[in-house]
Design a protein around this motif. Structure first.
Motif, short mmCIF file in Angstrom:
data_model
loop_
_atom_site.label_atom_id
_atom_site.label_comp_id
_atom_site.label_asym_id
_atom_site.label_seq_id
_atom_site.Cartn_x
_atom_site.Cartn_y
_atom_site.Cartn_z
N PRO A 1 5.18 18.40 13.80
CA PRO A 1 3.84 18.26 13.20
C PRO A 1 3.86 17.76 11.77
CG PRO A 1 4.44 20.57 13.45
CD PRO A 1 5.45 19.77 14.22
N GLY A 2 4.90 18.12 10.98
CA GLY A 2 5.00 17.60 9.62
C GLY A 2 5.21 16.11 9.60
N VAL A 3 5.99 15.62 10.57
CA VAL A 3 6.21 14.17 10.69
C VAL A 3 4.92 13.47 11.09
CG1 VAL A 3 7.42 12.42 12.05
CG2 VAL A 3 8.67 14.41 11.18
N ILE A 4 4.19 14.06 12.04
CA ILE A 4 2.91 13.47 12.47
C ILE A 4 1.92 13.46 11.32
CG2 ILE A 4 0.96 13.76 14.03
CD1 ILE A 4 2.86 14.94 16.08
N ALA A 5 1.88 14.55 10.54
CA ALA A 5 0.97 14.61 9.39
C ALA A 5 1.30 13.53 8.37
CB ALA A 5 1.04 15.99 8.75
N ALA A 6 2.58 13.30 8.12
CA ALA A 6 2.98 12.24 7.17
C ALA A 6 2.55 10.87 7.67
CB ALA A 6 4.49 12.29 6.96
N ILE A 7 2.70 10.63 8.96
CA ILE A 7 2.28 9.33 9.53
C ILE A 7 0.78 9.15 9.39
CG2 ILE A 7 2.13 8.01 11.67
CD1 ILE A 7 4.77 9.26 12.51
N LEU A 8 0.00 10.22 9.64
CA LEU A 8 -1.46 10.13 9.51
C LEU A 8 -1.86 9.86 8.07
CD1 LEU A 8 -2.71 13.04 11.83
CD2 LEU A 8 -2.95 10.59 12.19
N GLN A 9 -1.20 10.50 7.12
CA GLN A 9 -1.52 10.26 5.71
C GLN A 9 -1.19 8.82 5.31
OE1 GLN A 9 0.61 13.45 3.74
NE2 GLN A 9 -1.21 14.75 3.69
N LEU A 10 -0.09 8.31 5.80
CA LEU A 10 0.25 6.91 5.51
C LEU A 10 -0.75 5.96 6.15
CD1 LEU A 10 4.13 7.02 5.98
CD2 LEU A 10 2.92 6.56 3.84
N TYR A 11 -1.16 6.25 7.36
CA TYR A 11 -2.11 5.39 8.06
C TYR A 11 -3.49 5.42 7.40
CZ TYR A 11 -5.20 3.72 11.77
OH TYR A 11 -6.17 3.04 12.47
N GLN A 12 -3.93 6.63 7.01
CA GLN A 12 -5.26 6.77 6.40
C GLN A 12 -5.25 6.43 4.91
OE1 GLN A 12 -6.15 10.85 7.31
NE2 GLN A 12 -6.65 10.43 9.46
N GLY A 13 -4.08 6.46 4.29
CA GLY A 13 -3.97 6.12 2.88
C GLY A 13 -4.57 7.16 1.96
N ILE B 1 8.97 3.86 1.81
CA ILE B 1 7.93 4.65 2.48
C ILE B 1 7.74 5.99 1.79
CG2 ILE B 1 7.26 5.76 4.64
CD1 ILE B 1 8.76 3.62 6.13
N ASN B 2 8.83 6.62 1.38
CA ASN B 2 8.75 7.94 0.76
C ASN B 2 7.98 7.90 -0.56
OD1 ASN B 2 9.34 10.74 0.59
ND2 ASN B 2 11.03 10.30 -0.80
N ASN B 3 8.17 6.84 -1.35
CA ASN B 3 7.45 6.73 -2.63
C ASN B 3 5.95 6.63 -2.41
OD1 ASN B 3 9.87 6.84 -4.02
ND2 ASN B 3 10.09 4.61 -4.16
N THR B 4 5.54 5.86 -1.40
CA THR B 4 4.11 5.75 -1.09
C THR B 4 3.56 7.09 -0.64
OG1 THR B 4 4.42 3.44 -0.43
CG2 THR B 4 2.40 4.53 0.30
N LEU B 5 4.31 7.80 0.19
CA LEU B 5 3.86 9.10 0.68
C LEU B 5 3.73 10.11 -0.46
CD1 LEU B 5 3.16 10.65 3.26
CD2 LEU B 5 5.57 11.26 3.48
N LYS B 6 4.65 10.07 -1.41
CA LYS B 6 4.55 10.97 -2.57
C LYS B 6 3.31 10.66 -3.40
CE LYS B 6 9.45 12.08 -3.26
NZ LYS B 6 10.62 11.94 -4.18
N ARG B 7 3.00 9.38 -3.57
CA ARG B 7 1.80 9.01 -4.34
C ARG B 7 0.54 9.49 -3.64
NH1 ARG B 7 1.86 2.78 -5.34
NH2 ARG B 7 0.00 3.34 -6.53
N ILE B 8 0.49 9.38 -2.33
CA ILE B 8 -0.68 9.83 -1.58
C ILE B 8 -0.85 11.34 -1.74
CG2 ILE B 8 -1.60 10.16 0.75
CD1 ILE B 8 -0.41 7.45 1.48
N ARG B 9 0.24 12.07 -1.68
CA ARG B 9 0.16 13.53 -1.78
C ARG B 9 -0.14 14.00 -3.19
NH1 ARG B 9 5.20 14.99 2.36
NH2 ARG B 9 4.00 14.61 4.27
N ARG B 10 -0.03 13.11 -4.16
CA ARG B 10 -0.41 13.43 -5.54
C ARG B 10 -1.82 12.98 -5.86
NH1 ARG B 10 5.21 11.62 -8.62
NH2 ARG B 10 6.49 13.37 -7.87
N GLY B 11 -2.53 12.45 -4.87
CA GLY B 11 -3.93 12.11 -5.06
C GLY B 11 -4.25 10.65 -5.00
N TRP B 12 -3.23 9.77 -4.96
CA TRP B 12 -3.50 8.33 -4.89
C TRP B 12 -4.06 7.99 -3.52
CZ3 TRP B 12 -1.39 4.56 -1.64
CH2 TRP B 12 -1.69 3.24 -1.97
N GLU B 13 -4.99 7.05 -3.48
CA GLU B 13 -5.60 6.63 -2.24
C GLU B 13 -5.50 5.12 -2.09
OE1 GLU B 13 -9.02 9.26 -0.77
OE2 GLU B 13 -9.41 9.04 -2.90
N GLY B 14 -5.19 4.69 -0.90
CA GLY B 14 -5.04 3.27 -0.65
C GLY B 14 -6.35 2.54 -0.60
N ASP B 15 -7.42 3.21 -0.17
CA ASP B 15 -8.74 2.59 -0.08
C ASP B 15 -9.44 2.73 -1.40
OD1 ASP B 15 -11.16 1.59 0.58
OD2 ASP B 15 -11.58 3.01 2.21
#
Length: 470
Positions: free
Chosen positions: A261-273, A442-456
Motif C-alpha cells: 500500500p505504501g508503494v501504491i500511495a507513492a504512485i498515486l501521489q506521483l500521478y496526481q502531483g 523519481i524519489n526527488n519529485t516524490l519528496k517535493r510532493i510530500r513537502r507540499g509542492w504540487e505539479g498542477d
C-alpha cells in the motif's frame, strides 16, 4: 505529558479537610467496584438504590440511600444503571439540576439506539451537565488496580469544567483520561468496547483466504496428482509437509502486502502531483491495517520455524534416511561432495535465519511499550528501512530455495508450478517498484510532493494559499 496518579494510594488531603463526596446510582458489579476504588483513593462514597437497605456486598463505610436522598449528598453523580432504567430520572429533575452526571453505561449492540446513552441522558435531565466516561473500564480492571488492563478512560462532554472534574477523578484513581471532545463523541466511545478486533478482521480474513488457497493448491500438486498419475498415497503430507510450505508462503505474501500500500500511495501521489487528495477508502483502511498484517505474518513465520525443527523426527524422514544409508552401504557408493551445493544450502539457511531475526525485530518494535520509547525517525528507520531489508532477505530465501528449478519443466504438475513460485510474485513486484521509486529522478519529485509542492499550478494556488503543510 498526560496527568497520572499512583494506583491504590489515597488522595493527598490534609487531615482537617473533609473528603470529597461522590454519589453512585446503582449497586451492581460496576457500581460497587467503582465505589470501592474511590473509597480506597480517599473519597466518601454514597450509593443511590431502589432498595436503600445496606448490602453485604458493599464495602464497609459506604452509605446507601434512596435516589432522591443520595442525589442531595453530592454534586457529581455516576449513573451506573442500564439505559432501559433511565426513565425514573425524570422524577428527579429538580434534584439533578446543576449536577454533574457521569454516564458509564454501554449497550449490548453497536448503534443500538439513534443517539448515545449519554445524549439520551442529557435529554432526560436537561438541567444537568452530562459527561461520558468509565465505560471502557471493566469492573475487573477497577478491582485489580488496572495493572493488567487498559488504563485509558475516554471522556467527553459539552461543559469543560464538568469534564475537568471527571478527569481529576480519573487521575486520582490511577487511570489516564483522554478528552474526546463534546458529547457527540459519546456514540463512538460507547461503540468502542463492543468492537471485536476491528483492525484485525481484514488481516485475519486475508490470511485465512491465503492459507486455504495455498493449502488446496499444494494438495492438488502433492497429494492428488501422485494418486492420479502414480496411484501413490501421499495424504500423510497434509499433516506437516504441506503446512510447512503454506505457512512460509503466507508469511512472505503478507509481509509484501504490508509494504504494497505504501508503494501504491507513492504512485498515486506521483500521478496526481499532490499530497492534498485523499486516498481511496480501501487504500486508507489497508494502510491502517499494516501493523496487524505484519504481526500475523510474523506468526506464520514462527509456525514455519517450529514445523522445520520437527522435520528430523518425522517417521517419513527417518525412514528415508535409513533406506538411503542402507542402500549406500550395500552398493558401497558415496555421493560426491559439491562445494557449490554446500554454498547453496548454507546460503539458503543463513539468509532465512537473518530474515527471521529481522522479522522478529520488526514485531517487537511494533509493540506500544517499545515504540513509545523511540522517536519518529528511529521508528521509521526500523519499520521502513529494516522492513524492506527483511522483505529482501525473505524473498532471497525463497529464491535460493528454488534455485534452478524455477524454469525446469520437471516441477510442473498439470502445468501448475510449485507454490513457492507463486509466493514470489507479490514480493518481487513490490521490490521492483520500490527500486524504481528510490531512483533519484523519481524519489526527488516524490519528496517535493510530500513537502507540499504540487505539479498542477491551479491546484497549487488554491492549496492553503500557497503554503505547504508539514
Amino acid at each position: 505529558m498526560e496527568k497520572t496518579c499512583t494506583v491504590m494510594l489515597p488522595l493527598t488531603m490534609n487531615s482537617s479537610e473533609k473528603p470529597q463526596t461522590v454519589c453512585i446510582f446503582g449497586t451492581g458489579d460496576f457500581g460497587r467496584s467503582l465505589g470501592f476504588k474511590m473509597f480506597q483513593c480517599g473519597y466518601s462514597v454514597v450509593f443511590g438504590s431502589r432498595n436503600s437497605r445496606m448490602s453485604s456486598l458493599l464495602h464497609s463505610g459506604a452509605e446507601v440511600f434512596s435516589y432522591s436522598e443520595a442525589a442531595q449528598k453530592s454534586d457529581i453523580i455516576f449513573i451506573a444503571i442500564h439505559r432501559e432504567h433511565y426513565e425514573f430520572l425524570r422524577e428527579l429533575t429538580e434534584d439533578l439540576n446543576g449536577k454533574i452526571l457521569v454516564d458509564v453505561s454501554n449497550n449490548p449492540k453497536i448503534n443500538q439506539y439513534p443517539e448515545s446513552n449519554a445524549e439520551y441522558l442529557a435529554q432526560l435531565v436537561p438541567g444537568a451537565y452530562v459527561v461520558k466516561a468509565f465505560n471502557t473500564i471493566s469492573a475487573w480492571a477497577l478491582q485489580s488496580g488496572a495493572l493488567d488492563a487498559s488504563r485509558q478512560v475516554f471522556v467527553c462532554g459539552n461543559d469543560s469544567k464538568a469534564k475537568q472534574r471527571v478527569m481529576d477523578i480519573v487521575c486520582a484513581l490511577g487511570l489516564t483520561p483522554l478528552d474526546r471532545g463534546s458529547l457527540k463523541a459519546a456514540t463512538e466511545i460507547e461503540n468502542y468496547p463492543l468492537q471485536l478486533f476491528p483492525m484485525w478482521r481484514f488481516p485475519f480474513y486475508l490470511s485465512a483466504a491465503l492459507c486455504l488457497f495455498f493449502f488446496i493448491y499444494c494438495v492438488i500438486r502433492d497429494v492428488i496428482y501422485p494418486y492420479v498419475i502414480e496411484n501413490k498415497d501421499s495424504t500423510f503430507r497434509m499433516a506437516v509437509s504441506i503446512p510447512n510450505r503454506v505457512f512460509p508462503i503466507t508469511a512472505l505474501t503478507l509481509l509484501a502486502l504490508v509494504y504494497l500500500p505504501g508503494v501504491i500511495a507513492a504512485i498515486l501521489q506521483l500521478y496526481q502531483g499532490t499530497k492534498y487528495r485523499r486516498f481511496p477508502d480501501w487504500l486508507d483502511h489497508w494502510m491502517l491495517c499494516r501493523k496487524q498484517l505484519g504481526l500475523v505474518a510474523l506468526g506464520f513465520a514462527f509456525l514455519h520455524a517450529i514445523y522445520t525443527l520437527v522435520i528430523p523426527i518425522r517417521y517419513y524422514v527417518q525412514w528415508r534416511m535409513r533406506n538411503t544409508t542402507l542402500s549406500k552401504v550395500i552398493t558401497k557408493k558415496d555421493d560426491p561432495f559439491f562445494t557449490s551445493t554446500a554454498w547453496h544450502s548454507d546460503s539458503y539457511l543463513s539468509v532465512g535465519i537473518l530474515g527471521f531475526f529481522l522479522f522478529v525485530l520488526l514485531g517487537i518494535t511494533s509493540l506500544p511499550s517499545v515504540s513509545n520509547m523511540m522517536n519518529w525517525r528511529e521508528f521509521r528507520f526500523i519499520q521502513s528501512k529494516l522492513g524492506y531489508l527483511t522483505l529482501i532477505l525473505c524473498t532471497a530465501h525463497a529464491l535460493l530455495y528454488g534455485r534452478k528449478r524455477f524454469l525446469s519443466p520437471s516441477i510442473l504438475r498439470w502445468y501448475l508450478p510449485s507454490a513457492y513460485v507463486l509466493a514470489l510474485i507479490i514480493p518481487c513486484t513490490v521490490l521492483v517498484i520500490k527500486f524504481i521509486l528510490i531512483m533519484p529522478c523519481i524519489n526527488n519529485t516524490l519528496k517535493r510532493i510530500r513537502r507540499g509542492w504540487e505539479g498542477d499550478s491551479k491546484s497549487s494556488k488554491s492549496a492553503l494559499n500557497g503554503k505547504s503543510d508539514i
